[in-house]
Motif scaffolding. Structure first.
Motif, PDB file in Angstrom:
ATOM      1  N   LEU A   9     -21.635   2.820  -2.307  1.00 51.74           N
ATOM      2  CA  LEU A   9     -20.224   3.257  -2.351  1.00 51.74           C
ATOM      3  C   LEU A   9     -20.046   4.535  -3.172  1.00 51.74           C
ATOM      4  O   LEU A   9     -19.046   5.221  -3.053  1.00 51.74           O
ATOM      5  CB  LEU A   9     -19.339   2.156  -2.927  1.00 51.74           C
ATOM      6  N   PRO A  50     -14.403   4.466  -6.150  1.00 51.95           N
ATOM      7  CA  PRO A  50     -14.307   4.074  -4.724  1.00 51.95           C
ATOM      8  C   PRO A  50     -13.126   3.138  -4.454  1.00 51.95           C
ATOM      9  O   PRO A  50     -12.638   3.063  -3.326  1.00 51.95           O
ATOM     10  CB  PRO A  50     -15.638   3.370  -4.450  1.00 51.95           C
ATOM     11  N   PHE A  51     -12.686   2.409  -5.504  1.00 55.11           N
ATOM     12  CA  PHE A  51     -11.541   1.505  -5.329  1.00 55.11           C
ATOM     13  C   PHE A  51     -10.317   2.056  -6.069  1.00 55.11           C
ATOM     14  O   PHE A  51      -9.426   1.306  -6.432  1.00 55.11           O
ATOM     15  CB  PHE A  51     -11.878   0.110  -5.861  1.00 55.11           C
ATOM     16  N   MET A 107       0.816  -1.225   0.000  1.00 57.21           N
ATOM     17  CA  MET A 107       0.000   0.000   0.000  1.00 57.21           C
ATOM     18  C   MET A 107       0.846   1.270   0.000  1.00 57.21           C
ATOM     19  O   MET A 107       0.490   2.254  -0.637  1.00 57.21           O
ATOM     20  CB  MET A 107      -0.915  -0.032   1.233  1.00 57.21           C
ATOM     21  N   ARG A 117      -1.460  10.965  -4.614  1.00 57.28           N
ATOM     22  CA  ARG A 117      -0.348  10.481  -5.452  1.00 57.28           C
ATOM     23  C   ARG A 117       0.687  11.580  -5.646  1.00 57.28           C
ATOM     24  O   ARG A 117       0.334  12.758  -5.764  1.00 57.28           O
ATOM     25  CB  ARG A 117      -0.866  10.087  -6.827  1.00 57.28           C
ATOM     26  N   GLY A 171      -8.410  -3.785   4.679  1.00 58.37           N
ATOM     27  CA  GLY A 171      -9.613  -4.569   4.411  1.00 58.37           C
ATOM     28  C   GLY A 171     -10.664  -4.562   5.504  1.00 58.37           C
ATOM     29  O   GLY A 171     -11.802  -4.959   5.261  1.00 58.37           O
ATOM     30  N   VAL A 185     -15.993   4.840   0.985  1.00 61.04           N
ATOM     31  CA  VAL A 185     -15.414   4.717   2.329  1.00 61.04           C
ATOM     32  C   VAL A 185     -13.897   4.977   2.383  1.00 61.04           C
ATOM     33  O   VAL A 185     -13.378   5.313   3.450  1.00 61.04           O
ATOM     34  CB  VAL A 185     -15.775   3.364   2.973  1.00 61.04           C
ATOM     35  N   ALA A 186     -13.201   4.791   1.251  1.00 61.57           N
ATOM     36  CA  ALA A 186     -11.794   5.219   1.235  1.00 61.57           C
ATOM     37  C   ALA A 186     -11.839   6.728   0.975  1.00 61.57           C
ATOM     38  O   ALA A 186     -11.970   7.170  -0.165  1.00 61.57           O
ATOM     39  CB  ALA A 186     -11.024   4.500   0.135  1.00 61.57           C
ATOM     40  N   ALA A 211     -13.639  -7.835  -1.596  1.00 63.08           N
ATOM     41  CA  ALA A 211     -14.556  -6.976  -0.829  1.00 63.08           C
ATOM     42  C   ALA A 211     -15.997  -7.158  -1.305  1.00 63.08           C
ATOM     43  O   ALA A 211     -16.918  -7.277  -0.489  1.00 63.08           O
ATOM     44  CB  ALA A 211     -14.137  -5.514  -0.976  1.00 63.08           C
ATOM     45  N   PHE A 214      -3.129  -5.821   4.848  1.00 59.27           N
ATOM     46  CA  PHE A 214      -4.462  -6.407   4.635  1.00 59.27           C
ATOM     47  C   PHE A 214      -5.392  -6.051   5.800  1.00 59.27           C
ATOM     48  O   PHE A 214      -6.557  -5.722   5.602  1.00 59.27           O
ATOM     49  CB  PHE A 214      -4.380  -7.931   4.494  1.00 59.27           C
TER      50      PHE A 214
HETATM   51  C1  HEM Z   1     -15.256  -1.655   0.505  1.00 59.63           C
HETATM   52  C2  HEM Z   1     -14.014  -2.054   0.676  1.00 59.63           C
HETATM   53  C3  HEM Z   1     -12.786  -1.425   0.106  1.00 59.63           C
HETATM   54  C4  HEM Z   1     -12.606  -0.195  -0.478  1.00 59.63           C
HETATM   55  C5  HEM Z   1     -13.650   0.880  -0.739  1.00 59.63           C
HETATM   56  C6  HEM Z   1     -11.204  -0.101  -0.838  1.00 59.63           C
HETATM   57  C7  HEM Z   1     -10.632   0.997  -1.484  1.00 59.63           C
HETATM   58  C8  HEM Z   1      -9.295   1.101  -1.803  1.00 59.63           C
HETATM   59  C9  HEM Z   1      -8.681   2.244  -2.424  1.00 59.63           C
HETATM   60  C10 HEM Z   1      -9.394   3.529  -2.830  1.00 59.63           C
HETATM   61  C11 HEM Z   1      -7.369   1.963  -2.592  1.00 59.63           C
HETATM   62  C12 HEM Z   1      -6.304   2.889  -3.171  1.00 59.63           C
HETATM   63  C13 HEM Z   1      -5.660   3.594  -1.999  1.00 59.63           C
HETATM   64  C14 HEM Z   1      -4.551   4.512  -2.360  1.00 59.63           C
HETATM   65  O1  HEM Z   1      -4.264   4.756  -3.545  1.00 59.63           O
HETATM   66  O2  HEM Z   1      -3.927   4.999  -1.429  1.00 59.63           O
HETATM   67  C15 HEM Z   1      -7.133   0.650  -2.065  1.00 59.63           C
HETATM   68  C16 HEM Z   1      -5.908   0.032  -2.043  1.00 59.63           C
HETATM   69  C17 HEM Z   1      -5.685  -1.213  -1.501  1.00 59.63           C
HETATM   70  N1  HEM Z   1      -6.629  -2.063  -0.968  1.00 59.63           N
HETATM   71 FE1  HEM Z   1      -8.622  -1.714  -0.838  1.00 59.63          FE
HETATM   72  N2  HEM Z   1     -10.566  -1.241  -0.462  1.00 59.63           N
HETATM   73  C18 HEM Z   1     -11.496  -2.088   0.110  1.00 59.63           C
HETATM   74  C19 HEM Z   1     -11.276  -3.349   0.596  1.00 59.63           C
HETATM   75  C20 HEM Z   1     -10.070  -3.999   0.581  1.00 59.63           C
HETATM   76  C21 HEM Z   1      -9.852  -5.348   1.044  1.00 59.63           C
HETATM   77  C22 HEM Z   1     -10.930  -6.247   1.606  1.00 59.63           C
HETATM   78  C23 HEM Z   1      -8.513  -5.599   0.920  1.00 59.63           C
HETATM   79  C24 HEM Z   1      -7.727  -6.848   1.240  1.00 59.63           C
HETATM   80  C25 HEM Z   1      -8.204  -7.993   1.503  1.00 59.63           C
HETATM   81  C26 HEM Z   1      -7.902  -4.427   0.344  1.00 59.63           C
HETATM   82  C27 HEM Z   1      -6.565  -4.292   0.066  1.00 59.63           C
HETATM   83  C28 HEM Z   1      -5.993  -3.191  -0.531  1.00 59.63           C
HETATM   84  C29 HEM Z   1      -4.574  -3.080  -0.800  1.00 59.63           C
HETATM   85  C30 HEM Z   1      -3.511  -4.107  -0.461  1.00 59.63           C
HETATM   86  C31 HEM Z   1      -4.385  -1.842  -1.419  1.00 59.63           C
HETATM   87  C32 HEM Z   1      -3.065  -1.264  -1.950  1.00 59.63           C
HETATM   88  C33 HEM Z   1      -2.940  -1.655  -3.400  1.00 59.63           C
HETATM   89  C34 HEM Z   1      -1.676  -1.118  -4.066  1.00 59.63           C
HETATM   90  O3  HEM Z   1      -1.166  -0.063  -3.687  1.00 59.63           O
HETATM   91  O4  HEM Z   1      -1.230  -1.789  -4.991  1.00 59.63           O
HETATM   92  N3  HEM Z   1      -8.869  -3.473   0.147  1.00 59.63           N
HETATM   93  N4  HEM Z   1      -8.316   0.138  -1.596  1.00 59.63           N
END
Ligand code: HEM
Length: 530
Positions: A398, A468-469, A148, A409, A340, A403-404, A482, A336
């Motif tokens: 969402l 959102p992701f 992350m 960057r 997560g 939620v994030a 998720a 994680f």
């Molecule tokens: C509703 C649930 C979730 C939302 C809305 C969400 C949203 C996000 C967002 C917006 C990012 C980018 C963050 C950034 O650029 O700083 C991110 C990165 C990430 N998320 Fe999620 N997330 C969720 C659930 C999860 C779950 C369940 C896991 C693991 C089991 C997870 C693992 C990660 C990881 C490892 C990253 C970093 C990826 C990278 O930099 O390559 N997330 N998430």
């Protein structure tokens, strides 16, 4: 009067006869003057060098609109005395004034706040903008530099190793864990039937943490049924991290150390670290033993032969496919847990609040779930793709409650946006709430309408109107995990309970952010048995 007479005044000062200053005092005065001149010279030189270093940033940003910046601190004054709620409110207020883009200095950092999908895509897909901003250092302080927070070189290597662990087959094998743990959650809700004091976030975050611990580390924590402060520690850590990000004096290490908050932080962090370290150590020993007993080339095969029923966790798969050190394994596991748990828990709270507010939509979700898996059959992987309406409801929730709350960057080369240039050395701040509630892209944005996510409607929109992701190569690695997890939790909750909320409209819901966005006054949800 008598009191005044007691004060002894230097005769030289009293008489104003400065020519009579003794030689030693005059020399001291001179030395002080010279010191002041040298110090002023150094400060001026430092300031000129600083301006020179930032000249490119000033050059590209001077005509970009934005709120008033004060010297040295920029807009940091807007966050003075704010807490987690005010921070979110302040950000939303500023962004409303500048619907497409604006710039702001935050201390020495030049930030661009972008809300146009074309601009977002340019940054999120630019290979030179894959690094996270150094505001993430506050998160790294807790969880190190795993996927992350890692810089690009390490991130590429780790993402390549970790990505296969999120393949469809592995995710499907987790559905049994999602189902078992969400059944425990539904059992816990029984105690709160008809009660308006239900703390939904607390219950659901224990559930999502139980799920993450089991799927990421292969450890059953039973946090839902036992009294354990692991979840509370994690929550406190994130609260302090958010405070530090937005309060600029906390960016200076020595200042951070002076705050009592720092001792609390160290305490929470230590407990968190002790736990993850113990789990990773135990896993590594287990592997060594399995390797020797079974003499298999594949450690996973050895484990499967030893105990075919045992579920493989992310940690097993990463151990198998990488040569990560113990420290790196701990970092990834912690990521994680952080990424997560609260994200999923907050998302479920928002979805249930929306279903409580819009009973007709809840009825449609219930009917879909009932039709697919009946009143009490265990959820299996094949059910999840069938939950199409439920998926639209999750996505719409969402959209309104991403939620994030934000991500940032660092920009590694000039990016031309047409009307302006985002220069190398600046950073881009993404606040999904702003774009996802923007009437330009989402007509009647506070109307909860899952059909916005019908394929034909999705096709009409720019993909970056919904983030959102995040988006691009560094998006959320856990997006499919998720979605599968949330669908399973909803299926097990809605088959047993009808959900209600005290909120009457989306407008009255205030937001706060502990990095993860939440409802300030909680979800105000209560449940009745079906
Ligand atoms: C509703 C649930 C979730 C939302 C809305 C969400 C949203 C996000 C967002 C917006 C990012 C980018 C963050 C950034 O650029 O700083 C991110 C990165 C990430 N998320 Fe999620 N997330 C969720 C659930 C999860 C779950 C369940 C896991 C693991 C089991 C997870 C693992 C990660 C990881 C490892 C990253 C970093 C990826 C990278 O930099 O390559 N997330 N998430």
């Amino acid at each position: 009067m008598e009191v005044c007479q007691d004060i002894q005044i230097d005769p030289v000062l009293r008489d104003g006869n400065f020519t009579e200053l003794p030689m030693k005092q005059t020399a001291n005065l001179r030395a002080n003057q010279i010191l002041i001149v040298i110090l002023s010279g150094i400060i001026t030189l430092w300031y000129i060098l600083l301006l020179w270093k930032r000249s490119k940033l000033y050059f590209h940003s001077w005509n970009v609109p934005g709120p008033m910046n004060l010297p040295f601190i920029g807009i940091a004054y807007l966050f003075l005395g704010t807490n987690a709620t005010d921070i979110m409110g302040t950000l939303i207020k500023i962004q409303k004034q500048y619907p497409n883009y604006f710039k702001a200095w935050f201390g020495p950092k030049l930030l661009y706040f972008l809300s146009d999908p074309v601009h977002l895509e340019k940054v999120l897909t630019n290979p030179k903008s894959l690094n996270k901003d150094d505001l993430y250092d506050f998160i790294s302080e807790v969880i190190g530099t795993g996927i992350m927070t890692a810089k690009v070189k390490k991130w590429r290597k780790h993402r390549k190793v970790i990505m296969p662990a999120f393949n469809q087959k592995i995710l499907e094998s987790f559905v049994e864990i999602f189902a078992d743990q969400s059944e425990v959650f539904a059992d816990q809700l029984e105690k709160y039937v008809g009660r308006k004091d239900l703390d939904l976030f607390k219950l659901i975050s224990s559930c999502t943490l139980d799920i993450i611990c089991e799927t990421a580390m292969g450890v059953k924590m039973n946090l839902q049924t036992t009294d354990c402060d692991f979840g509370h520690n994690l929550d406190k850590i994130m609260e302090i991290v958010t405070y530090r990000i937005f309060h600029i004096w906390q960016h200076i290490r020595i200042m951070r150390m002076l705050f009592p908050m720092n001792w609390q932080f160290r305490n929470y962090e230590k407990k968190f670290r002790d736990f993850t370290t113990a789990v990773v150590k135990r896993k590594m020993e287990e592997y060594e033993a399995a390797k020797q007993n079974y003499r298999k080339s594949s450690l996973v095969a050895a484990i499967e032969e030893e105990n075919p029923k045992r579920k493989l966790a992310f940690l097993d798969l990463i151990l198998e496919n990488s040569n990560f050190t113990e420290k790196e394994l701990i970092e990834e596991v912690e990521i994680f847990l952080i990424a997560g748990t609260d994200t999923t828990a907050s998302a479920i709270c928002c979805i249930l609040t929306m279903l409580g507010m819009f009973q007709d939509i809840q009825q449609k979700v219930y009917e879909e779930i009932f039709e697919i898996m009946g009143p009490d059959r265990k959820v299996v992987p094949a059910d999840l793709p069938e939950m199409k309406y439920t998926e639209r409801v999750i996505k719409e929730s969402l959209r309104i409650f991403p939620v994030a709350a934000f991500f940032v960057r660092s920009v590694g080369e000039n990016i031309d946006m047409g009307e302006f240039v985002v220069p190398e050395g600046s950073s881009v701040f993404f606040g999904p709430v702003h774009i996802q509630r923007n009437p330009k892209y989402w007509p009647d944005p506070l109307k909860f309408d899952p059909d916005r996510f019908l394929p034909e409607n999705v096709a009409k929109r720019h993909p970056c109107t919904y983030i959102p992701f995040s988006f691009g190569p560094r998006n959320c690695i856990g997006v499919r995990y998720a979605m599968m997890n949330m669908k399973t939790i909803l299926a097990n909750t809605l088959r047993r309970y009808k959900v209600f909320t005290q909120y009457k409209s989306i407008k009255e819901i205030k937001l706060k952010s502990n990095v993860v966005l939440r409802m300030k006054d909680g979800s105000k949800v209560w449940v009745e048995s079906r």
